[in-house]
Write a protein that holds these residues in place. Structure first.
Motif, mmCIF file in Angstrom:
data_model
loop_
_atom_site.group_PDB
_atom_site.id
_atom_site.type_symbol
_atom_site.label_atom_id
_atom_site.label_comp_id
_atom_site.label_asym_id
_atom_site.label_seq_id
_atom_site.Cartn_x
_atom_site.Cartn_y
_atom_site.Cartn_z
ATOM 1 N N VAL A 104 -37.525 -12.652 -29.889
ATOM 2 C CA VAL A 104 -37.456 -12.736 -28.431
ATOM 3 C C VAL A 104 -38.567 -11.886 -27.818
ATOM 4 O O VAL A 104 -39.285 -12.333 -26.927
ATOM 5 C CB VAL A 104 -36.068 -12.285 -27.902
ATOM 6 C CG1 VAL A 104 -36.093 -12.101 -26.386
ATOM 7 C CG2 VAL A 104 -34.989 -13.277 -28.295
ATOM 8 N N GLU A 138 -33.829 -14.323 -33.072
ATOM 9 C CA GLU A 138 -33.561 -12.920 -33.391
ATOM 10 C C GLU A 138 -34.194 -12.070 -32.296
ATOM 11 O O GLU A 138 -35.171 -12.475 -31.659
ATOM 12 C CB GLU A 138 -34.175 -12.561 -34.752
ATOM 13 C CG GLU A 138 -33.578 -13.305 -35.921
ATOM 14 C CD GLU A 138 -32.158 -12.874 -36.224
ATOM 15 O OE1 GLU A 138 -31.832 -11.684 -36.021
ATOM 16 O OE2 GLU A 138 -31.365 -13.742 -36.641
ATOM 17 N N LEU A 139 -33.665 -10.874 -32.096
ATOM 18 C CA LEU A 139 -34.140 -10.006 -31.018
ATOM 19 C C LEU A 139 -35.639 -9.734 -31.130
ATOM 20 O O LEU A 139 -36.364 -9.791 -30.135
ATOM 21 C CB LEU A 139 -33.357 -8.690 -31.009
ATOM 22 C CG LEU A 139 -33.660 -7.754 -29.853
ATOM 23 C CD1 LEU A 139 -33.414 -8.449 -28.510
ATOM 24 C CD2 LEU A 139 -32.825 -6.495 -29.963
ATOM 25 N N GLU A 140 -36.123 -9.472 -32.327
ATOM 26 C CA GLU A 140 -37.553 -9.209 -32.509
ATOM 27 C C GLU A 140 -38.388 -10.422 -32.096
ATOM 28 O O GLU A 140 -39.437 -10.284 -31.456
ATOM 29 C CB GLU A 140 -37.850 -8.855 -33.972
ATOM 30 C CG GLU A 140 -39.292 -8.482 -34.201
ATOM 31 C CD GLU A 140 -39.566 -8.023 -35.625
ATOM 32 O OE1 GLU A 140 -40.759 -7.919 -35.958
ATOM 33 O OE2 GLU A 140 -38.618 -7.781 -36.386
#
Length: 76
Positions: free
Chosen positions: A41, A37-39
């Motif tokens: 990353v 998930e972007l968070e």
């Protein structure tokens, strides 16, 4: 030389340069896989940056030690 908080962890007996490099490589592989998930990353990236700072500090300390040894040899 100014010691940063991250530099103190490189003085610890359980800290290992090679292990940190492996961890950094694992983080990079995880990010490149594109499965996070972007968070996560961003969290993993921040962790990798901190590990890189620790490694840089470790290498700088060792370079200073080598320079001192070379200077000592040159004086003799």
């Amino acid at each position: 030389m100014v010691k940063r908080k991250s530099a103190s962890s490189s003085d610890s007996t359980d800290w290992n340069y090679e292990a940190k490099v492996i961890e950094i490589e694992g983080i990079i592989a995880g990010i490149e896989a594109g499965e996070l998930e972007l968070e996560e990353v961003f969290d993993q990236f921040a962790k990798a940056v901190e590990y890189l700072r620790q490694c840089e500090s470790f290498l700088q300390q060792r370079q200073q030690q080598v320079d001192l040894l070379i200077e000592t040899l040159s004086d003799e």
